[in-house]
Design an enzyme around this catalytic site. Structure first.
Site, PDB file in Angstrom:
ATOM      1  N   ASP A   7       0.827  -1.213   0.000  1.00 31.16           N
ATOM      2  CA  ASP A   7       0.000   0.000   0.000  1.00 31.16           C
ATOM      3  C   ASP A   7       0.861   1.263   0.000  1.00 31.16           C
ATOM      4  O   ASP A   7       1.991   1.256   0.484  1.00 31.16           O
ATOM      5  CB  ASP A   7      -0.909  -0.023   1.238  1.00 31.16           C
ATOM      6  CG  ASP A   7      -2.068   0.953   1.121  1.00 31.16           C
ATOM      7  OD1 ASP A   7      -2.358   1.410  -0.012  1.00 31.16           O
ATOM      8  OD2 ASP A   7      -2.688   1.269   2.157  1.00 31.16           O
ATOM      9  N   GLY A   8       0.301   2.338  -0.551  1.00 26.89           N
ATOM     10  CA  GLY A   8       0.960   3.643  -0.485  1.00 26.89           C
ATOM     11  C   GLY A   8       1.504   4.171  -1.804  1.00 26.89           C
ATOM     12  O   GLY A   8       2.142   5.221  -1.831  1.00 26.89           O
ATOM     13  N   ARG A  11      -0.042   7.732  -2.646  1.00 20.71           N
ATOM     14  CA  ARG A  11       0.521   8.811  -1.823  1.00 20.71           C
ATOM     15  C   ARG A  11       1.974   9.098  -2.196  1.00 20.71           C
ATOM     16  O   ARG A  11       2.409  10.246  -2.187  1.00 20.71           O
ATOM     17  CB  ARG A  11       0.421   8.444  -0.326  1.00 20.71           C
ATOM     18  CG  ARG A  11      -0.930   8.809   0.272  1.00 20.71           C
ATOM     19  CD  ARG A  11      -1.163   8.097   1.577  1.00 20.71           C
ATOM     20  NE  ARG A  11      -1.488   6.679   1.344  1.00 20.71           N
ATOM     21  CZ  ARG A  11      -1.565   5.772   2.310  1.00 20.71           C
ATOM     22  NH1 ARG A  11      -1.327   6.126   3.553  1.00 20.71           N
ATOM     23  NH2 ARG A  11      -1.900   4.536   2.017  1.00 20.71           N
ATOM     24  N   TRP A  12       2.693   8.069  -2.543  1.00 22.40           N
ATOM     25  CA  TRP A  12       4.102   8.244  -2.955  1.00 22.40           C
ATOM     26  C   TRP A  12       4.173   9.169  -4.174  1.00 22.40           C
ATOM     27  O   TRP A  12       5.015  10.067  -4.237  1.00 22.40           O
ATOM     28  CB  TRP A  12       4.704   6.872  -3.271  1.00 22.40           C
ATOM     29  CG  TRP A  12       6.173   6.859  -3.549  1.00 22.40           C
ATOM     30  CD1 TRP A  12       7.168   6.677  -2.626  1.00 22.40           C
ATOM     31  CD2 TRP A  12       6.813   7.006  -4.827  1.00 22.40           C
ATOM     32  NE1 TRP A  12       8.390   6.703  -3.246  1.00 22.40           N
ATOM     33  CE2 TRP A  12       8.211   6.910  -4.600  1.00 22.40           C
ATOM     34  CE3 TRP A  12       6.355   7.210  -6.119  1.00 22.40           C
ATOM     35  CZ2 TRP A  12       9.143   7.004  -5.626  1.00 22.40           C
ATOM     36  CZ3 TRP A  12       7.292   7.312  -7.148  1.00 22.40           C
ATOM     37  CH2 TRP A  12       8.664   7.213  -6.892  1.00 22.40           C
ATOM     38  N   SER A  52      -7.473  -5.436  -5.174  1.00 16.14           N
ATOM     39  CA  SER A  52      -8.540  -6.028  -4.364  1.00 16.14           C
ATOM     40  C   SER A  52      -9.877  -5.966  -5.092  1.00 16.14           C
ATOM     41  O   SER A  52     -10.053  -5.200  -6.048  1.00 16.14           O
ATOM     42  CB  SER A  52      -8.649  -5.303  -3.017  1.00 16.14           C
ATOM     43  OG  SER A  52      -9.333  -4.071  -3.165  1.00 16.14           O
ATOM     44  N   GLU A  54     -12.295  -4.586  -4.089  1.00 16.93           N
ATOM     45  CA  GLU A  54     -12.834  -3.240  -3.844  1.00 16.93           C
ATOM     46  C   GLU A  54     -12.151  -2.178  -4.711  1.00 16.93           C
ATOM     47  O   GLU A  54     -12.637  -1.063  -4.825  1.00 16.93           O
ATOM     48  CB  GLU A  54     -12.671  -2.859  -2.363  1.00 16.93           C
ATOM     49  CG  GLU A  54     -13.609  -3.598  -1.413  1.00 16.93           C
ATOM     50  CD  GLU A  54     -13.226  -5.062  -1.204  1.00 16.93           C
ATOM     51  OE1 GLU A  54     -12.008  -5.360  -1.155  1.00 16.93           O
ATOM     52  OE2 GLU A  54     -14.130  -5.909  -1.125  1.00 16.93           O
ATOM     53  N   ASN A  55     -11.012  -2.514  -5.293  1.00 12.04           N
ATOM     54  CA  ASN A  55     -10.264  -1.517  -6.056  1.00 12.04           C
ATOM     55  C   ASN A  55     -10.938  -1.107  -7.374  1.00 12.04           C
ATOM     56  O   ASN A  55     -10.549  -0.103  -7.987  1.00 12.04           O
ATOM     57  CB  ASN A  55      -8.817  -1.969  -6.313  1.00 12.04           C
ATOM     58  CG  ASN A  55      -7.939  -1.935  -5.072  1.00 12.04           C
ATOM     59  OD1 ASN A  55      -7.046  -2.759  -4.904  1.00 12.04           O
ATOM     60  ND2 ASN A  55      -8.170  -0.981  -4.171  1.00 12.04           N
ATOM     61  N   ARG A  58     -12.197   2.575  -7.940  1.00 12.49           N
ATOM     62  CA  ARG A  58     -11.336   3.705  -8.301  1.00 12.49           C
ATOM     63  C   ARG A  58     -11.718   4.242  -9.688  1.00 12.49           C
ATOM     64  O   ARG A  58     -12.525   3.643 -10.376  1.00 12.49           O
ATOM     65  CB  ARG A  58      -9.877   3.260  -8.266  1.00 12.49           C
ATOM     66  CG  ARG A  58      -9.501   2.835  -6.851  1.00 12.49           C
ATOM     67  CD  ARG A  58      -8.057   2.499  -6.722  1.00 12.49           C
ATOM     68  NE  ARG A  58      -7.755   2.165  -5.329  1.00 12.49           N
ATOM     69  CZ  ARG A  58      -6.547   2.160  -4.794  1.00 12.49           C
ATOM     70  NH1 ARG A  58      -5.509   2.466  -5.537  1.00 12.49           N
ATOM     71  NH2 ARG A  58      -6.373   1.858  -3.526  1.00 12.49           N
ATOM     72  N   ARG A 181      -4.922  -1.805   8.929  1.00 15.19           N
ATOM     73  CA  ARG A 181      -6.110  -2.617   8.635  1.00 15.19           C
ATOM     74  C   ARG A 181      -5.734  -3.654   7.587  1.00 15.19           C
ATOM     75  O   ARG A 181      -4.708  -3.530   6.925  1.00 15.19           O
ATOM     76  CB  ARG A 181      -7.275  -1.749   8.144  1.00 15.19           C
ATOM     77  CG  ARG A 181      -6.943  -0.889   6.942  1.00 15.19           C
ATOM     78  CD  ARG A 181      -8.173  -0.140   6.409  1.00 15.19           C
ATOM     79  NE  ARG A 181      -7.787   0.838   5.400  1.00 15.19           N
ATOM     80  CZ  ARG A 181      -7.586   2.135   5.640  1.00 15.19           C
ATOM     81  NH1 ARG A 181      -7.754   2.620   6.852  1.00 15.19           N
ATOM     82  NH2 ARG A 181      -7.211   2.948   4.673  1.00 15.19           N
ATOM     83  N   SER A 183      -7.963  -4.817   5.108  1.00  8.00           N
ATOM     84  CA  SER A 183      -8.627  -4.568   3.821  1.00  8.00           C
ATOM     85  C   SER A 183      -8.976  -5.848   3.046  1.00  8.00           C
ATOM     86  O   SER A 183      -8.707  -5.945   1.848  1.00  8.00           O
ATOM     87  CB  SER A 183      -7.768  -3.634   2.945  1.00  8.00           C
ATOM     88  OG  SER A 183      -7.543  -2.402   3.616  1.00  8.00           O
TER      89      SER A 183
HETATM   90  C1  IPE Z   1      -5.390  -2.762  -0.182  1.00  8.29           C
HETATM   91  O1  IPE Z   1      -5.084  -1.421  -0.315  1.00  8.29           O
HETATM   92  C2  IPE Z   1      -5.343  -3.448  -1.511  1.00  8.29           C
HETATM   93  C3  IPE Z   1      -4.029  -3.552  -2.122  1.00  8.29           C
HETATM   94  C4  IPE Z   1      -2.892  -3.199  -1.611  1.00  8.29           C
HETATM   95  C5  IPE Z   1      -4.027  -4.136  -3.449  1.00  8.29           C
HETATM   96  P1  IPE Z   1      -6.213  -0.293  -0.468  1.00  8.29           P
HETATM   97  O2  IPE Z   1      -5.498   0.997  -0.543  1.00  8.29           O
HETATM   98  O3  IPE Z   1      -7.112  -0.646  -1.563  1.00  8.29           O
HETATM   99  O4  IPE Z   1      -7.016  -0.433   0.909  1.00  8.29           O
HETATM  100  P2  IPE Z   1      -7.879   0.648   1.692  1.00  8.29           P
HETATM  101  O5  IPE Z   1      -8.865   1.212   0.706  1.00  8.29           O
HETATM  102  O6  IPE Z   1      -6.936   1.680   2.186  1.00  8.29           O
HETATM  103  O7  IPE Z   1      -8.513  -0.117   2.805  1.00  8.29           O
HETATM  104  C1  IPE Z   2      -1.659   0.250  -3.297  1.00  9.25           C
HETATM  105  O1  IPE Z   2      -1.418   1.622  -3.348  1.00  9.25           O
HETATM  106  C2  IPE Z   2      -1.814  -0.368  -4.658  1.00  9.25           C
HETATM  107  C3  IPE Z   2      -3.189  -0.746  -5.008  1.00  9.25           C
HETATM  108  C4  IPE Z   2      -4.220  -0.715  -4.216  1.00  9.25           C
HETATM  109  C5  IPE Z   2      -3.411  -1.208  -6.371  1.00  9.25           C
HETATM  110  P1  IPE Z   2      -2.608   2.661  -3.295  1.00  9.25           P
HETATM  111  O2  IPE Z   2      -3.020   2.987  -4.691  1.00  9.25           O
HETATM  112  O3  IPE Z   2      -3.714   2.173  -2.431  1.00  9.25           O
HETATM  113  O4  IPE Z   2      -1.897   3.904  -2.642  1.00  9.25           O
HETATM  114  P2  IPE Z   2      -2.542   4.916  -1.608  1.00  9.25           P
HETATM  115  O5  IPE Z   2      -3.039   4.112  -0.450  1.00  9.25           O
HETATM  116  O6  IPE Z   2      -3.637   5.637  -2.321  1.00  9.25           O
HETATM  117  O7  IPE Z   2      -1.404   5.809  -1.226  1.00  9.25           O
HETATM  118 MG    MG Z   3      -4.134   2.400  -0.478  1.00  8.63          MG
END
Ligand code: IPE
Ligand code: IPE
Ligand code: MG
Length: 229
Positions: A7-8, A11-12, A52, A54-55, A58, A181, A183
């Site tokens: 994750d992140g 934001r990076w 995920s 849930e992704n 986006r 969490r 997720s």
């Molecule tokens: C969890 O990260 C899923 C992956 C890293 C692929 P998310 O960024 O989707 O999770 P939430 O929305 O912060 O819970």
């Molecule tokens: C995790 O990074 C990768 C995926 C969920 C595909 P994020 O895209 O969730 O990055 P943040 O949490 O928005 O920084």
């Molecule tokens: Mg994230």
């Protein structure tokens, strides 16, 4: 078995004034180094959360960019994974993924099926609840056809129907980016996993950080509900 919630990335990129997809590309580049660090670190199984269930919420741009990244990643990394003794498998629901991507996933699984140095599992369109739901559907189907009797359903039964039937349970789950969490990741399998929530954003997760997290894990006392003599 180490599982990572990568994750992140967003934001990076945002911290650098760049589009979120740039963060996903930077994150993808980290994966190779972490996979290659596994043998030295004593990690036989590595499972990474890439997308995920849930992704899909986006933006269309981000989802399409990620799907394209997954396709290109498989095409680019296949030879390297094969040469490095990595066996790749995917978990998650493939039904919603496009045919071209599913085809590349199948090919990579087949190509690396004889490798056994590192078992890399990529969770793509994966959700723990979705996985348990699909497993229950198949289990119910087997009961319906008489292949399985309800009396024979024990705690060993459901894991055989999960996407992870070929994997041991994770010993350690790492989540980067400071969120504490899970997720919807490996819900059933992580019942006794240790967790490490670290502030590092995924694109900054180097083999050095990985080694540090693992040494913290090795110092932990795992009791599995028992009392130490
Ligand atoms: C969890 O990260 C899923 C992956 C890293 C692929 P998310 O960024 O989707 O999770 P939430 O929305 O912060 O819970
Ligand atoms: C995790 O990074 C990768 C995926 C969920 C595909 P994020 O895209 O969730 O990055 P943040 O949490 O928005 O920084
Ligand atoms: Mg994230």
């Amino acid at each position: 078995h180490v599982a990572i919630i990568m994750d992140g990335n967003g934001r990076w990129a945002q911290m650098r004034g760049r589009p979120r997809l740039m963060g996903h590309h930077a994150g993808a580049r980290r994966v190779r180094e972490i996979v290659e660090a596994c043998p030295d670190q004593g990690v036989k199984y590595l499972t990474i959360f890439a997308f995920s269930t849930e992704n899909w919420k986006r933006t269309q741009t981000e989802v399409a960019g990620l799907m394209k990244l997954f396709r290109r990643y498989i095409q680019r990394e296949a030879r390297n994974l094969l040469a490095n003794g990595v066996r790749v498998r995917f978990i998650g629901d493939r039904v919603r993924l496009d045919d071209k991507l599913v085809c590349l996933m199948d090919e990579l699984e087949l190509l690396t099926s004889q490798n056994e140095l590192v078992h890399l599992t990529v969770a793509l369109n994966y959700g723990g609840r979705d996985e348990v739901t699909r497993a229950t559907q198949r289990l119910a189907h087997d009961v319906g056809t008489g292949k399985l009797s309800p009396a024979d359903v024990g705690d060993e039964t459901l894991p055989k129907y999960l996407d992870t039937y070929f994997l041991p349970d994770p010993d350690l789950v790492i989540r980067t980016s400071g969120e504490a969490r899970i997720s919807n990741f490996l819900l059933w399998q992580s019942a006794y996993a240790e967790y490490e929530f670290i502030d590092t954003l995924w694109p900054d997760f180097t083999p050095f950080v990985f080694a540090k997290v693992l040494s913290g894990f090795k110092a932990r006392d795992r009791r599995f509900g028992a009392v130490q003599a």
